[in-house]
Structure formats: C-alpha cells, structure tokens
Design an enzyme around this catalytic site. Structure first.
Site, PDB file in Angstrom:
ATOM      1  N   ASP A 251      -2.064  -2.768   0.374  1.00 50.27           N
ATOM      2  CA  ASP A 251      -1.755  -1.347   0.302  1.00 50.27           C
ATOM      3  C   ASP A 251      -0.269  -1.106   0.528  1.00 50.27           C
ATOM      4  O   ASP A 251       0.454  -1.972   1.016  1.00 50.27           O
ATOM      5  CB  ASP A 251      -2.565  -0.576   1.350  1.00 50.27           C
ATOM      6  CG  ASP A 251      -4.041  -0.482   0.986  1.00 50.27           C
ATOM      7  OD1 ASP A 251      -4.356  -0.610  -0.206  1.00 50.27           O
ATOM      8  OD2 ASP A 251      -4.857  -0.279   1.899  1.00 50.27           O
ATOM      9  N   LYS A 273      -1.931   2.694  -2.629  1.00 51.34           N
ATOM     10  CA  LYS A 273      -2.539   4.002  -2.386  1.00 51.34           C
ATOM     11  C   LYS A 273      -1.783   4.758  -1.317  1.00 51.34           C
ATOM     12  O   LYS A 273      -1.446   4.239  -0.271  1.00 51.34           O
ATOM     13  CB  LYS A 273      -4.004   3.857  -1.958  1.00 51.34           C
ATOM     14  CG  LYS A 273      -4.905   3.306  -3.049  1.00 51.34           C
ATOM     15  CD  LYS A 273      -6.365   3.503  -2.718  1.00 51.34           C
ATOM     16  CE  LYS A 273      -6.800   2.660  -1.541  1.00 51.34           C
ATOM     17  NZ  LYS A 273      -7.005   3.395  -0.328  1.00 51.34           N
ATOM     18  N   MET A 386      -3.012  10.277   9.888  1.00 48.77           N
ATOM     19  CA  MET A 386      -2.356  10.945   8.764  1.00 48.77           C
ATOM     20  C   MET A 386      -2.138  12.430   9.080  1.00 48.77           C
ATOM     21  O   MET A 386      -2.443  13.303   8.289  1.00 48.77           O
ATOM     22  CB  MET A 386      -3.190  10.788   7.482  1.00 48.77           C
ATOM     23  CG  MET A 386      -3.429   9.334   7.110  1.00 48.77           C
ATOM     24  SD  MET A 386      -4.727   9.086   5.877  1.00 48.77           S
ATOM     25  CE  MET A 386      -6.199   9.204   6.901  1.00 48.77           C
TER      26      MET A 386
END
Length: 480
Positions: A251, A273, A386
């Site tokens: 990733d 991603k 996040m």
C-alpha cells in the site's frame, strides 16, 4: 539517500597471489585476516617487527626483505599497502595501479581502489560490514553484534548447502523452486541436524524430501502488517517472510524502507490505495493476489499497521478462501498503539477506563462513528483512524450525543515514525485540527479520560494555524 562509494562484493582469491607491503602492526592485522582465505600470500618489507615475524614464520608466508617492486605484484590479484607512512603508502599504491592490480591502503580510503569490510567468519558463510572505509570502529561494533547472533556452528549450514548444491540444481529446474527448497531446509530438521554436528544425517534428511518437495507449484499469500512504518517495529516473522516473497504487493502508506526489506530480486507492485484516491480498486487487488498465487508465487501483501484493523483484509481473505489459495496473516502494530506509545498516554487505566474502541472516521456508508458516544460517556477510550480531515465531524457527533466537551484528546501525526508530532487538548478544540495548514501526514485521534493521564506534551489543539484563504478543511490522503 546516501550512496555507497565501495560496492560490496566477494572476490575469488583461491590459489591467486595476494601481496601485503608493510612491516608493522597494520600489515599483521591484514595478514591475520587473509590467512583465513585460500590466497597465496607474500609479505614484502625491508624490515618486520618481532610479532609479525613470528606470525609469518608460523603460517609459512614468504617474506621478501626489500622494498616493493613492479615484479613483486605483476599478475597478483590484490595488493594491500600497510606501511603506516602516508607518502610511502601513496607511492606503493601508484605502483600497484601501474601493474593493474587493485589496491587497498590501510586507513586511507582516498588512496584505495577497494575497502576491506569487517568480517564475521562462519566459513563457508561470511558476513561483511562496510562503512566505505571511513568508520572501521563502527563496523567493528556492528560485527560484534552479529557475532552474538550467529553461533560458531552456523557455518555447518553452509557446509550442508555446499554438499547439496549439485543435487538441488539437478532436481529442481527453476530458481523459484530452488529458493523455496533452501528456505524450508534452513528452517527444518536438516538444519537442526547440521547445527548439532551430524552433517551426514542432515544431508540424508534433505535428500529424502528433495524429490517430493515441489511436486505441486503451490502459491501462497501472506497478509503482513507493516506496523506504523518504522523498520524496527516490523515483527521478526514479517521480516523472514519478506525475504522469502517472490512478489511484494504494498500500500501507499508503507514506507519504501520497509518495502526494501524484501529480497532484492522480488517484484514490487504498488496498489497505492488512499482515501478518495483508489489507484487500484479493491476487487482488482483481490484478483491480483489470486492470480499471482495461482502462478505459484509467494506473495507478501504488505499493509500499513495491522491487516485486520481497517486494512480491508476481510475482503482479500474472502477472495483467497473462495479461490482455495493458501494464506497466512502476520499481525502488525496498529496505529492506535503506536500513537499512544509515542505520546506516552494510556489507552486503558484502572479505575478510569476499561474499554477501548477502534473506529474509522471514514465508514463505507459515511455514517460512522455510530455508537462512539456510548463508549466515551461510560469512560472508555476511542481511537479514531484517518481522523484529521473529519476532526470537526467527530467533535460535533460526540458532543451532540452527550460527551463532555472537556474530554481529553491527543492527536498524533505520523505515529511510530521519526517525524511524529503530538497535539493535545480537549474534545471542544478537536475541530481546529482539520483546519491546520501544517499537517501533512496521517493522524490518529485518541479521545477519553485515560488519555488525560499522559504527559500532556505536544502542540495545543487550540493553537490554530490556518491560512486566511482557507474556507474548508484540507483533505489529507490516508489509507482507506
């Protein structure tokens, strides 16, 4: 990134002439190293001290008692200059180059064509540590650390490999199959027998499984947690499997230093991603893993943090199970734990908090954080992944559902990495985080009474740094 001046290689000196010029301790130190090789050694020096003389006599090394000449090094493989006199060293190095012989001058890298590393000798296995010739004491310290990791018997594994090499080359037709055989060999019963001193038994055990080891070209996928990004927080199992992988699918948030811990010849595929920027859709990643494994590849699916915590491992596992692909999960340190460790705050605390909830600020349907308020109201801790760009939303939802605006909050940017940064304050101040101009990395938000029992260090969340032209929170790319 700094580049190596001296490229590390293993040089074949078996049966070849190697000349050492010098008569004191530096020459003795080089000869002590060189007698462990199969080179034909010659010492050239008008005078030699007593200890060097004894060593030369004990090891039957020819001594030419005069200054070095062109004839002494013509056809030699290597020349070591160790006179401890810079002017003389420079003159002899020039003589070596005139003869076309690579030269090493002790403690003078600027006069050298090659550097001699510090060596951990477990013949036929050797570990070389080089500092481009500029920090030999540092190399010695690294060598000492490795010496403790490798027992004196470790070389027996190399002897076993030498005895099996011909049979392996004849029986296994592809480099991938041979690599897998060796990996299993050194982890299995044959290696244990070799280390115990039973080389004959080790060889018999290895040959007994050689013909059947790779009847099927079976692939495997390892879902590996890369942790928060620091190489020294990667698990030992993760490091071992990265060294075995044929392909590394990683990733965007996995740092290059972690990806480079894999084999040099492994294929690297970035699926990149990020929140709102899925360069490779998840269903294509699932299909890629299945396709690679069906081709017989050993695949390391490298994910930031832990694969099972907002890493979408569930979808990949479902695809692998449906396709009948062998797979394994290797846990990693998830960002919430790294952030708490960095900031020095407890996530649970006796008498204060016994509940911990991991949550994402970006749910699949945009409705999260559902149920967070109940956790916070009852004294639990919430770790919001996040969270930078949705900090204001988190604040509004929690306060709107009865959580006290005075609840302690800590936010950590780039948790687990050298460039980490802390912010501290209260839930009422959390919304300021999304409007800061100075945040560039992923942010973990910790909310709860236990968090307030940390050091309290960090930039205040109330210390807002906002561009006058900014009218909306900046969206920071983060792992989806």
């Amino acid at each position: 990134m700094p580049r190596l001046r001296f490229f590390p290689v293993s040089y074949d000196v078996a049966g070849k002439s190697v000349v050492v010029a010098g008569g004191g301790e530096p020459a003795l130190a080089k000869l002590r190293l060189l007698v462990r090789s199969e080179a034909r050694l010659t010492l050239v020096s008008p005078d030699i001290d007593g200890e060097l003389s004894d060593f030369v006599h004990a090891h039957r090394i020819p001594h030419v008692a005069r200054d070095l000449t062109l004839a002494d090094i013509t056809g030699a493989a290597l020349l070591f200059v160790a006179t401890d006199d810079e002017a003389r060293d420079a003159r002899l190095a020039a003589l070596g180059r005139q003869a076309g012989v690579p030269v090493n001058v002790v403690d003078r890298p600027h006069l050298s064509d090659f550097a001699v590393p510090a060596i951990v000798d477990r013949a036929p296995v050797a570990v070389a540590i080089s500092t481009d010739g500029y920090a030999p004491v540092l190399a010695q310290r690294v060598r000492a650390a490795i010496e403790m990791l490798l027992p004196p018997e470790f070389g027996r594994l190399g002897e076993l490999a030498v005895s099996l090499r011909g049979a392996v080359m004849a029986s296994l037709g592809t480099a991938r199959h041979r690599r897998r055989f060796w990996a299993r060999l050194f982890d299995g019963r044959s290696a244990a027998l070799a280390l115990s001193g039973d080389l004959a038994g080790a060889r018999r055990a290895a040959l007994s499984v050689l013909g059947e080891s790779f009847a099927a070209d079976e692939g495997v996928v390892w879902l590996i947690g890369a942790g928060p990004g620091a190489t020294d927080l990667l698990t030992l199992r993760a490091q071992r499997l990265l060294q075995q992988a044929d392909v590394i699918v990683h990733d965007r948030l996995v740092p290059a230093e972690v990806v480079e811990m894999g084999r040099r010849d492994a294929e690297r595929i970035s699926v990149g991603k990020a929140k709102g920027h899925h360069s490779v859709p998840q269903h294509e990643i699932d299909a890629l893993l299945v396709r690679l494994a069906r081709a017989g590849k050993q695949v390391a699916r490298l994910k930031a943090g832990d694969p099972l915590v907002f890493g979408r491992a569930g979808e990949e596992l479902a695809a692998l199970r449906a396709a009948g692909i062998r797979h394994e999960i290797v846990p990693g340190i998830t960002a919430a734990l790294a952030a708490a460790a960095d900031a020095g705050v407890p996530l649970t605390l006796r008498g204060v908090s016994s509940t911990l909830a991991f949550a994402t600020g970006h749910g699949a349907d945009g409705t999260e954080p559902a149920g967070w308020a109940e956790v916070a109201r009852t004294g639990g801790t919430i770790a919001v992944y996040m969270g930078a760009s949705v900090a204001g939303d988190v604040c509004e939802r929690l306060v709107g559902q009865g959580v006290s605006p005075a609840t302690p909050v800590v936010a950590v940017e780039n948790a687990g990495r050298a460039e980490r940064r802390f912010f501290s304050g209260t839930l009422a101040e959390l919304g300021q985080l999304a409007r800061r101009d100075d945040i560039t990395g992923p942010v973990m938000i910790l909310v709860g009474e236990a968090v307030g029992h940390g050091s309290g260090e960090g930039v205040s969340l109330a210390d807002e740094q906002v561009s006058p032209s900014r009218t909306a929170p900046r969206r920071i790319p983060q792992e989806a």
